[in-house]
Design an enzyme around this catalytic site. Structure first.
Site, PDB file in Angstrom:
ATOM      1  N   GLU A  73     -96.696 -20.192  30.384  1.00  0.00           N
ATOM      2  CA  GLU A  73     -95.492 -19.845  31.138  1.00  0.00           C
ATOM      3  C   GLU A  73     -94.365 -19.483  30.165  1.00  0.00           C
ATOM      4  O   GLU A  73     -94.115 -20.205  29.225  1.00  0.00           O
ATOM      5  CB  GLU A  73     -95.075 -21.023  32.031  1.00  0.00           C
ATOM      6  CG  GLU A  73     -93.904 -20.718  32.917  1.00  0.00           C
ATOM      7  CD  GLU A  73     -94.078 -19.400  33.645  1.00  0.00           C
ATOM      8  OE1 GLU A  73     -95.013 -19.265  34.432  1.00  0.00           O
ATOM      9  OE2 GLU A  73     -93.259 -18.476  33.425  1.00  0.00           O
TER      10      GLU A  73
ATOM     11  N   THR B 134     -96.468 -31.971  27.562  1.00  0.00           N
ATOM     12  CA  THR B 134     -97.247 -32.043  26.316  1.00  0.00           C
ATOM     13  C   THR B 134     -96.271 -32.292  25.163  1.00  0.00           C
ATOM     14  O   THR B 134     -96.069 -31.437  24.317  1.00  0.00           O
ATOM     15  CB  THR B 134     -98.001 -30.719  26.083  1.00  0.00           C
ATOM     16  OG1 THR B 134     -97.060 -29.624  26.212  1.00  0.00           O
ATOM     17  CG2 THR B 134     -99.118 -30.524  27.065  1.00  0.00           C
TER      18      THR B 134
ATOM     19  N   GLY C  12     -93.901 -26.622  36.783  1.00  0.00           N
ATOM     20  CA  GLY C  12     -94.765 -26.697  37.960  1.00  0.00           C
ATOM     21  C   GLY C  12     -94.013 -26.406  39.256  1.00  0.00           C
ATOM     22  O   GLY C  12     -94.475 -25.611  40.080  1.00  0.00           O
TER      23      GLY C  12
ATOM     24  N   CYS D  70     -88.677 -27.430  24.450  1.00  0.00           N
ATOM     25  CA  CYS D  70     -89.874 -26.749  23.920  1.00  0.00           C
ATOM     26  C   CYS D  70     -89.773 -26.160  22.520  1.00  0.00           C
ATOM     27  O   CYS D  70     -90.741 -26.238  21.769  1.00  0.00           O
ATOM     28  CB  CYS D  70     -90.305 -25.675  24.905  1.00  0.00           C
ATOM     29  SG  CYS D  70     -90.917 -26.418  26.424  1.00  0.00           S
TER      30      CYS D  70
ATOM     31  N   PHE E 178     -78.535 -28.369  27.492  1.00  0.00           N
ATOM     32  CA  PHE E 178     -78.918 -27.636  26.275  1.00  0.00           C
ATOM     33  C   PHE E 178     -78.590 -26.157  26.377  1.00  0.00           C
ATOM     34  O   PHE E 178     -78.547 -25.453  25.381  1.00  0.00           O
ATOM     35  CB  PHE E 178     -80.389 -27.880  25.922  1.00  0.00           C
ATOM     36  CG  PHE E 178     -81.379 -27.048  26.709  1.00  0.00           C
ATOM     37  CD1 PHE E 178     -81.850 -27.467  27.939  1.00  0.00           C
ATOM     38  CD2 PHE E 178     -81.859 -25.859  26.194  1.00  0.00           C
ATOM     39  CE1 PHE E 178     -82.768 -26.710  28.650  1.00  0.00           C
ATOM     40  CE2 PHE E 178     -82.787 -25.085  26.896  1.00  0.00           C
ATOM     41  CZ  PHE E 178     -83.234 -25.515  28.127  1.00  0.00           C
TER      42      PHE E 178
ATOM     43  N   ALA F 167     -95.255 -31.723  38.543  1.00  0.00           N
ATOM     44  CA  ALA F 167     -94.192 -31.120  39.362  1.00  0.00           C
ATOM     45  C   ALA F 167     -92.875 -31.129  38.595  1.00  0.00           C
ATOM     46  O   ALA F 167     -91.863 -31.618  39.076  1.00  0.00           O
ATOM     47  CB  ALA F 167     -94.060 -31.882  40.679  1.00  0.00           C
TER      48      ALA F 167
HETATM   49  P1  NAD Z   1     -91.826 -32.005  32.839  1.00  0.00           P
HETATM   50  O1  NAD Z   1     -91.826 -33.242  32.042  1.00  0.00           O
HETATM   51  O2  NAD Z   1     -90.595 -31.572  33.539  1.00  0.00           O
HETATM   52  O3  NAD Z   1     -92.982 -32.104  33.968  1.00  0.00           O
HETATM   53  C1  NAD Z   1     -94.257 -32.574  33.717  1.00  0.00           C
HETATM   54  C2  NAD Z   1     -94.712 -33.418  34.926  1.00  0.00           C
HETATM   55  O4  NAD Z   1     -96.076 -33.771  34.756  1.00  0.00           O
HETATM   56  C3  NAD Z   1     -93.939 -34.736  35.097  1.00  0.00           C
HETATM   57  O5  NAD Z   1     -93.299 -34.755  36.372  1.00  0.00           O
HETATM   58  C4  NAD Z   1     -95.016 -35.820  34.962  1.00  0.00           C
HETATM   59  O6  NAD Z   1     -94.806 -36.921  35.802  1.00  0.00           O
HETATM   60  C5  NAD Z   1     -96.260 -35.045  35.360  1.00  0.00           C
HETATM   61  N1  NAD Z   1     -97.507 -35.662  34.903  1.00  0.00           N
HETATM   62  C6  NAD Z   1     -97.801 -36.134  33.657  1.00  0.00           C
HETATM   63  N2  NAD Z   1     -99.054 -36.619  33.647  1.00  0.00           N
HETATM   64  C7  NAD Z   1     -99.567 -36.454  34.876  1.00  0.00           C
HETATM   65  C8  NAD Z   1    -100.831 -36.745  35.487  1.00  0.00           C
HETATM   66  N3  NAD Z   1    -101.829 -37.305  34.804  1.00  0.00           N
HETATM   67  N4  NAD Z   1    -101.008 -36.423  36.789  1.00  0.00           N
HETATM   68  C9  NAD Z   1     -99.990 -35.849  37.486  1.00  0.00           C
HETATM   69  N5  NAD Z   1     -98.794 -35.548  36.982  1.00  0.00           N
HETATM   70  C10 NAD Z   1     -98.583 -35.849  35.688  1.00  0.00           C
HETATM   71  O7  NAD Z   1     -92.357 -30.855  31.871  1.00  0.00           O
HETATM   72  P2  NAD Z   1     -92.055 -29.277  31.977  1.00  0.00           P
HETATM   73  O8  NAD Z   1     -90.761 -28.962  31.357  1.00  0.00           O
HETATM   74  O9  NAD Z   1     -92.347 -28.822  33.372  1.00  0.00           O
HETATM   75  O10 NAD Z   1     -93.188 -28.719  30.996  1.00  0.00           O
HETATM   76  C11 NAD Z   1     -94.556 -28.753  31.347  1.00  0.00           C
HETATM   77  C12 NAD Z   1     -95.326 -27.915  30.350  1.00  0.00           C
HETATM   78  O11 NAD Z   1     -94.878 -26.550  30.420  1.00  0.00           O
HETATM   79  C13 NAD Z   1     -95.133 -28.332  28.890  1.00  0.00           C
HETATM   80  O12 NAD Z   1     -96.349 -28.128  28.209  1.00  0.00           O
HETATM   81  C14 NAD Z   1     -94.101 -27.359  28.379  1.00  0.00           C
HETATM   82  O13 NAD Z   1     -94.229 -27.118  26.998  1.00  0.00           O
HETATM   83  C15 NAD Z   1     -94.435 -26.100  29.146  1.00  0.00           C
HETATM   84  N6  NAD Z   1     -93.306 -25.179  29.358  1.00  0.00           N
HETATM   85  C16 NAD Z   1     -92.084 -25.653  29.712  1.00  0.00           C
HETATM   86  C17 NAD Z   1     -91.042 -24.760  29.964  1.00  0.00           C
HETATM   87  C18 NAD Z   1     -89.667 -25.240  30.357  1.00  0.00           C
HETATM   88  O14 NAD Z   1     -88.774 -24.413  30.433  1.00  0.00           O
HETATM   89  N7  NAD Z   1     -89.438 -26.493  30.612  1.00  0.00           N
HETATM   90  C19 NAD Z   1     -91.275 -23.386  29.897  1.00  0.00           C
HETATM   91  C20 NAD Z   1     -92.556 -22.936  29.551  1.00  0.00           C
HETATM   92  C21 NAD Z   1     -93.565 -23.849  29.293  1.00  0.00           C
HETATM   93  C1  UGA Z   2     -87.393 -21.001  25.960  1.00  0.00           C
HETATM   94  C2  UGA Z   2     -87.934 -19.576  25.963  1.00  0.00           C
HETATM   95  O1  UGA Z   2     -86.840 -18.644  26.059  1.00  0.00           O
HETATM   96  C3  UGA Z   2     -88.879 -19.373  27.140  1.00  0.00           C
HETATM   97  O2  UGA Z   2     -89.461 -18.067  27.071  1.00  0.00           O
HETATM   98  C4  UGA Z   2     -89.980 -20.434  27.078  1.00  0.00           C
HETATM   99  O3  UGA Z   2     -90.843 -20.305  28.185  1.00  0.00           O
HETATM  100  C5  UGA Z   2     -89.352 -21.814  27.081  1.00  0.00           C
HETATM  101  O4  UGA Z   2     -88.454 -21.929  25.947  1.00  0.00           O
HETATM  102  C6  UGA Z   2     -90.339 -22.919  26.956  1.00  0.00           C
HETATM  103  O5  UGA Z   2     -91.445 -22.724  26.478  1.00  0.00           O
HETATM  104  O6  UGA Z   2     -89.911 -24.011  27.314  1.00  0.00           O
HETATM  105  P1  UGA Z   2     -85.475 -22.299  27.245  1.00  0.00           P
HETATM  106  O7  UGA Z   2     -85.630 -23.301  26.153  1.00  0.00           O
HETATM  107  O8  UGA Z   2     -85.497 -22.781  28.651  1.00  0.00           O
HETATM  108  O9  UGA Z   2     -86.600 -21.173  27.123  1.00  0.00           O
HETATM  109  O10 UGA Z   2     -84.073 -21.530  27.058  1.00  0.00           O
HETATM  110  P2  UGA Z   2     -83.571 -20.391  26.042  1.00  0.00           P
HETATM  111  O11 UGA Z   2     -82.786 -19.419  26.803  1.00  0.00           O
HETATM  112  O12 UGA Z   2     -84.672 -19.858  25.212  1.00  0.00           O
HETATM  113  O13 UGA Z   2     -82.558 -21.199  25.109  1.00  0.00           O
HETATM  114  C7  UGA Z   2     -83.028 -22.154  24.184  1.00  0.00           C
HETATM  115  C8  UGA Z   2     -81.865 -22.651  23.342  1.00  0.00           C
HETATM  116  O14 UGA Z   2     -81.434 -21.654  22.425  1.00  0.00           O
HETATM  117  C9  UGA Z   2     -80.625 -23.039  24.143  1.00  0.00           C
HETATM  118  O15 UGA Z   2     -80.066 -24.204  23.586  1.00  0.00           O
HETATM  119  C10 UGA Z   2     -79.710 -21.849  23.962  1.00  0.00           C
HETATM  120  O16 UGA Z   2     -78.369 -22.171  24.125  1.00  0.00           O
HETATM  121  C11 UGA Z   2     -80.042 -21.459  22.533  1.00  0.00           C
HETATM  122  N1  UGA Z   2     -79.738 -20.050  22.196  1.00  0.00           N
HETATM  123  C12 UGA Z   2     -80.352 -19.047  22.860  1.00  0.00           C
HETATM  124  C13 UGA Z   2     -78.851 -19.780  21.159  1.00  0.00           C
HETATM  125  O17 UGA Z   2     -78.287 -20.689  20.536  1.00  0.00           O
HETATM  126  N2  UGA Z   2     -78.591 -18.466  20.839  1.00  0.00           N
HETATM  127  C14 UGA Z   2     -79.203 -17.431  21.486  1.00  0.00           C
HETATM  128  O18 UGA Z   2     -78.935 -16.262  21.124  1.00  0.00           O
HETATM  129  C15 UGA Z   2     -80.097 -17.737  22.518  1.00  0.00           C
END
Ligand code: NAD
Ligand code: UGA
Length: 455
Positions: A157, A88, A13, A272, A334, A9
């Site tokens: 995602e 991850t 999620g 990420c 960030f 979550a």
């Molecule tokens: P997050 O750390 O915010 O959330 C992950 C959650 O999973 C945590 O709340 C944790 O307690 C829970 N968890 C871990 N192990 C567990 C288990 N065994 N059972 C139940 N819950 C469990 O992470 P996030 O930012 O949501 O990212 C999740 C995934 O999505 C990562 O692989 C990340 O790379 C990917 N992702 C993240 C973003 C983003 O913008 N943050 C965007 C696209 C993809």
């Molecule tokens: C990024 C990707 O944009 C998403 O598509 C992806 O799903 C996600 O990572 C992920 O896998 O976690 P996010 O990291 O949330 O999303 O935010 P971004 O808008 O991509 O910005 C990333 C960083 O780059 C920030 O620090 C932002 O300030 C910086 N940035 C972005 C720059 O310095 N210059 C730019 O032109 C754009």
């Protein structure tokens, strides 16, 4: 009523399931996590993450067809489709430490799914994973003896933080990868059906499961590479009196390049980009592709160099010492519109300035709590101020490290009056009106542009 479960979550999620619940009222959507505090927050008026528009979606659906729970075993038993969105992170130990993805949460989840399932299920990889992870998942899920069939589907995602709800509501594309077998095609069709509730069909792509897994790493690598590319040029601009904004505009008007993601900055952050590129680097090394690995690793190295260069520029401008000087850091998240500080360039800049014995007053409209946690235990003088005017009072310099819109609207005349002179602004996001700040009396140092000084 079909039941969908998401395990994890977090930043992905929570918002993803909230939007699915809103758009698919005939599905019951459960979101489960081992972190009881996080689940309590999702059930409360104070959500665990800040995302514009998220509160409204959660308020509409929570208790109707959206439920947050810590009962993972019970939820698995009820669900036909299980999304896995656990973290991850980069592995910090053993083989591949510092680069490979740590898949322990994923594997634990797979084993839990196996243990608590009495009927066939579709398991959806929502987390970002190394290519070919689905194979390992399938092996674990098929090791059971209950005669239950699991079909693993990849659905990475692409949302960005700060615009998660909009990105989920109107995605550029939704990617669904599956096995080319009858049950694989059926599972992919079920996930397509889900998204087709609100995403136009032509934006829903299907692909092989391996292409889908790799596309996620590739998309993040390409996005980060653009930022490192423009940031590398910003360094050259600062030496040659070229202006990086003008350069970005000129190259971005070429339709083959495009204008997006060309904002030079103090560096990219977020949970990420770095982790996913290092994961890609590790995979390339694993498959013996040393040149490819070195190519992508340079994107991360360039980013770290940009953060360090920013600090060196501050030092150089401030007569090669910041020891004992108050510096106001505006922005710790960030990026704007999030409270997330994971891998924020601001944190690295703060640590470096503290090493130089600066006295930091840090402020952020949403990220102070997370920043306090991340900077706990770092030696040096640091105070946390909710009010940017108080942070700036008595400071020698402002370092603007997050592109919050409110920082463009501050009363810089008032701020200047309360600062030690000569007063400096280091704009790590190039969002401020530099001419106006210079006219007020500031010495202004943008990224990739000639400084405007009175010295
Ligand atoms: P997050 O750390 O915010 O959330 C992950 C959650 O999973 C945590 O709340 C944790 O307690 C829970 N968890 C871990 N192990 C567990 C288990 N065994 N059972 C139940 N819950 C469990 O992470 P996030 O930012 O949501 O990212 C999740 C995934 O999505 C990562 O692989 C990340 O790379 C990917 N992702 C993240 C973003 C983003 O913008 N943050 C965007 C696209 C993809
Ligand atoms: C990024 C990707 O944009 C998403 O598509 C992806 O799903 C996600 O990572 C992920 O896998 O976690 P996010 O990291 O949330 O999303 O935010 P971004 O808008 O991509 O910005 C990333 C960083 O780059 C920030 O620090 C932002 O300030 C910086 N940035 C972005 C720059 O310095 N210059 C730019 O032109 C754009």
């Amino acid at each position: 009523m079909k039941t969908i479960l998401c395990i994890g979550a977090g930043y992905v999620g929570g918002p993803t399931m909230a939007v699915i619940a809103r758009r698919c009222p005939e599905y019951r959507v459960l979101v489960a996590d081992i972190d009881a505090e996080r689940i309590r927050a999702w059930q409360s008026d104070r959500l665990p993450i800040y995302e514009p528009g998220l509160e409204e979606v959660v308020r509409t659906c929570r208790g109707r067809n959206l439920f947050f729970t810590t009962d993972i075993a019970g939820s698995i038993a009820q669900a036909e489709i299980i999304f896995v969105s656990v973290n991850t992170p980069t592995k910090t130990y053993g083989e591949g430490a510092g680069k490979a993805a740590d898949l322990q949460h994923w594997e634990r989840t797979a084993r839990q799914i196996l243990e608590h399932s009495q009927a066939d299920k579709i398991v959806v990889e929502k987390s970002t994973l190394p290519v070919r992870t689905a194979e390992a998942m399938e092996r674990i899920l098929r090791s059971g003896s209950a005669g239950v069939h699991f079909e693993v589907v990849s659905n990475p995602e692409f949302l960005a933080e700060g615009s998660a709800v909009r990105d989920l509501e109107e995605p550029d594309r939704v990617l669904i990868g599956g096995r080319d077998t009858e049950s694989g095609r059926r599972a992919v069709a079920a996930i397509v059906e889900l998204y087709a509730h609100w995403v136009p069909r032509e934006r829903i792509l299907t692909a092989s499961i391996w292409s889908s897994e790799l596309s996620k790493l590739a998309a993040n690598a390409m996005l980060a590479q653009r930022i490192s590319s423009i940031n590398s040029l910003s360094a050259l601009c600062e030496r040659t009196e070229a202006d990086v904004t003008e350069v970005a505009r000129a190259i971005g008007m070429d339709r083959r390049i495009g204008p997006w993601f060309l904002n030079a900055s103090v560096g990219f952050g977020g949970s990420c980009f770095k982790k996913d590129i290092l994961n890609l680097v590790y995979l390339c090394e694993y498959y013996g592709l040393a040149d490819v690995a070195a190519y992508w690793e340079q994107v991360v190295k360039m980013n770290e160099a940009q953060e360090d260069r920013f600090v060196r520029r501050m030092l150089g401008a401030m007569f090669n010492t910041v020891a004992g000087k108050r510096i106001a850091v505006l922005g710790l998240a960030f990026k704007a519109d999030t409270g997330d500080t994971r891998e924020s360039p601001a944190l690295r800049v703060c640590r470096r300035l503290l090493e130089e014995r600066a006295e930091l007053a840090v402020t952020d409209p949403r990220a102070l709590e997370n920043a306090r946690r991340e900077l706990a235990g770092v030696a040096g003088s640091i105070s946390f101020e909710a009010d940017p005017y108080r942070a700036a009072a008595g400071a020698h310099a402002l370092a603007v490290l997050t592109e919050w819109a409110e920082y463009e609207r501050l009363d810089y005349g008032r701020i200047f009056a309360d600062m030690v002179k000569p007063a400096f602004v280091f704009d790590g996001r190039n969002r401020l009106d530099h001419q106006r700040l210079h006219a007020i009396g500031f010495n202004v140092y943008p990224v990739g542009k000639r400084p405007l000084t009175h010295l």
